[in-house]
Design a protein around this motif. Sequence first.
Motif, PDB file in Angstrom:
ATOM      1  N   LYS A   1       0.827  -1.209   0.000  1.00  0.00           N
ATOM      2  CA  LYS A   1       0.000   0.000   0.000  1.00  0.00           C
ATOM      3  C   LYS A   1       0.864   1.262   0.000  1.00  0.00           C
ATOM      4  O   LYS A   1       0.498   2.277  -0.583  1.00  0.00           O
ATOM      5  N   ARG A   2       2.032   1.186   0.654  1.00  0.00           N
ATOM      6  CA  ARG A   2       2.925   2.341   0.704  1.00  0.00           C
ATOM      7  C   ARG A   2       3.685   2.531  -0.606  1.00  0.00           C
ATOM      8  O   ARG A   2       4.187   3.612  -0.875  1.00  0.00           O
ATOM      9  N   THR A   3       3.804   1.460  -1.382  1.00  0.00           N
ATOM     10  CA  THR A   3       4.531   1.538  -2.658  1.00  0.00           C
ATOM     11  C   THR A   3       3.638   0.974  -3.761  1.00  0.00           C
ATOM     12  O   THR A   3       3.857  -0.136  -4.259  1.00  0.00           O
ATOM     13  N   PRO A   4       2.616   1.734  -4.163  1.00  0.00           N
ATOM     14  CA  PRO A   4       1.612   1.201  -5.093  1.00  0.00           C
ATOM     15  C   PRO A   4       2.093   1.101  -6.543  1.00  0.00           C
ATOM     16  O   PRO A   4       1.490   0.381  -7.344  1.00  0.00           O
ATOM     17  N   LEU A   5       3.156   1.813  -6.895  1.00  0.00           N
ATOM     18  CA  LEU A   5       3.621   1.806  -8.285  1.00  0.00           C
ATOM     19  C   LEU A   5       4.510   0.598  -8.538  1.00  0.00           C
ATOM     20  O   LEU A   5       5.409   0.295  -7.748  1.00  0.00           O
TER      21      LEU A   5
ATOM     22  N   ARG B   1      18.482 -12.829 -19.625  1.00  0.00           N
ATOM     23  CA  ARG B   1      18.251 -11.918 -18.515  1.00  0.00           C
ATOM     24  C   ARG B   1      17.053 -12.394 -17.684  1.00  0.00           C
ATOM     25  O   ARG B   1      16.386 -13.365 -18.041  1.00  0.00           O
ATOM     26  N   VAL B   2      16.779 -11.699 -16.588  1.00  0.00           N
ATOM     27  CA  VAL B   2      15.741 -12.130 -15.650  1.00  0.00           C
ATOM     28  C   VAL B   2      14.683 -11.041 -15.537  1.00  0.00           C
ATOM     29  O   VAL B   2      15.014  -9.858 -15.370  1.00  0.00           O
ATOM     30  N   GLU B   3      13.413 -11.439 -15.627  1.00  0.00           N
ATOM     31  CA  GLU B   3      12.324 -10.475 -15.458  1.00  0.00           C
ATOM     32  C   GLU B   3      12.167 -10.117 -13.982  1.00  0.00           C
ATOM     33  O   GLU B   3      12.210 -10.995 -13.118  1.00  0.00           O
ATOM     34  N   VAL B   4      11.983  -8.828 -13.695  1.00  0.00           N
ATOM     35  CA  VAL B   4      11.783  -8.379 -12.326  1.00  0.00           C
ATOM     36  C   VAL B   4      10.670  -7.341 -12.284  1.00  0.00           C
ATOM     37  O   VAL B   4      10.384  -6.670 -13.285  1.00  0.00           O
ATOM     38  N   VAL B   5      10.053  -7.238 -11.129  1.00  0.00           N
ATOM     39  CA  VAL B   5       9.073  -6.183 -10.839  1.00  0.00           C
ATOM     40  C   VAL B   5       9.553  -5.478  -9.580  1.00  0.00           C
ATOM     41  O   VAL B   5       9.894  -6.129  -8.587  1.00  0.00           O
ATOM     42  N   ILE B   6       9.583  -4.136  -9.620  1.00  0.00           N
ATOM     43  CA  ILE B   6      10.049  -3.346  -8.482  1.00  0.00           C
ATOM     44  C   ILE B   6       8.950  -2.363  -8.112  1.00  0.00           C
ATOM     45  O   ILE B   6       8.380  -1.695  -8.993  1.00  0.00           O
ATOM     46  N   ARG B   7       8.655  -2.262  -6.816  1.00  0.00           N
ATOM     47  CA  ARG B   7       7.609  -1.352  -6.347  1.00  0.00           C
ATOM     48  C   ARG B   7       8.213  -0.075  -5.787  1.00  0.00           C
ATOM     49  O   ARG B   7       9.294  -0.101  -5.183  1.00  0.00           O
ATOM     50  N   GLY B   8       7.490   1.023  -5.975  1.00  0.00           N
ATOM     51  CA  GLY B   8       7.937   2.302  -5.462  1.00  0.00           C
ATOM     52  C   GLY B   8       6.776   3.222  -5.192  1.00  0.00           C
ATOM     53  O   GLY B   8       5.612   2.884  -5.452  1.00  0.00           O
ATOM     54  N   HIS B   9       7.089   4.408  -4.659  1.00  0.00           N
ATOM     55  CA  HIS B   9       6.039   5.352  -4.267  1.00  0.00           C
ATOM     56  C   HIS B   9       5.553   6.196  -5.436  1.00  0.00           C
ATOM     57  O   HIS B   9       4.362   6.449  -5.579  1.00  0.00           O
ATOM     58  N   SER B  10       6.465   6.663  -6.290  1.00  0.00           N
ATOM     59  CA  SER B  10       6.096   7.496  -7.432  1.00  0.00           C
ATOM     60  C   SER B  10       7.066   7.245  -8.571  1.00  0.00           C
ATOM     61  O   SER B  10       8.169   6.723  -8.370  1.00  0.00           O
ATOM     62  N   GLU B  11       6.653   7.623  -9.794  1.00  0.00           N
ATOM     63  CA  GLU B  11       7.501   7.403 -10.959  1.00  0.00           C
ATOM     64  C   GLU B  11       8.827   8.154 -10.836  1.00  0.00           C
ATOM     65  O   GLU B  11       9.889   7.608 -11.141  1.00  0.00           O
TER      66      GLU B  11
END
Length: 326
Positions: free
Chosen positions: A231-235, A267-277
């Motif tokens: 919830k804190r890092t919705p992006l 290569r390896v697929e990854v997903v990273i979460r953050g607060h804003s672009e």
Amino acid sequence: MRTDRLVAILLMLQRREQVTAAEVSRELEVSERTARRDLDALAMAGVPVYSVQGRGGGWRLVGGARTDLSGLTASEARALFLAVGPASAATPAVKAALRKLVHALPEPFRVQAEAAASSLVTDPQRWGASRVEHRPPRFLDQLQDAVIRGVQVRLGYVDSKGVDTCRTVHPLGIVAKGPAWYLVSDTGRGRRVFRIDRVSSADPTDDPVHRPEDFDLAESWSEIADEVDRKRTPLEIQAVCTPHGIGILRMAFGGRLDVGGATTDGRVEVVIRGHSEYMLAGELAGLVEWLEVTGPPGVRDHLASIGSALVERYGRPRTSGDLHAS
């Protein structure tokens, strides 16, 4: 460590009425010689213990005498048995000795002792820039006592908007996360987490807690923390990373990183979460040696802008005029 062994032996005598040096040796993982010395030490300390010689003999308490540790208060139990639990900084040897004490306790008290051992989880990672709390919150002891005794609590609570409410909760455990303390409880509306520094009152009742049979505080907290982090890092950004860069990403993003499968180019697929672009682009800008962001477009645009600014600032030799201007 010897004190722990002596108490464990005493409790074994209370529970079994008679023990042998061989049984003490196996239970406490010491030699039989050490077990005999410890039994002798109990007698020299004034404990009414005596030996019965011959076949079927062993050590007994005179007249079934008891030194009952069930008189421990909840605070004393917490101080002793928290050393067994996951929040403890004790050495493995000390934890092992205290676990033996838990198992040796008389049955009526063992429940509270085991509750104390599992009542607290420590999560060292703080959320955001939370302030440092130099002392435990006001109602921490009362709430942990309720967890250990397994009783419901009438809880006064001031939420983040300043609204003060009162409700009855079923305390399940305490979590220390960074400098903050949290109470994990079941309520009429499901499982809830309360910041203990926002508790305005805590009145234990005589009603027992309804504790799920499969409840595990550490597992429950892991699920709660993961949900809060999301919830804190919705992006979310999608990217591909070289295999030897995955370790760097784990250090940089911790639980905000999800690692997927391999691509056709290795290569390896990854997903990273953050607060804003913008903020996430700033975190990723120094990782371009290993990482290629594939989406969303806004993050790629921010990265391109950051790259242009870096080239403009550092891509040409600095002159004396540049130094003067800076």
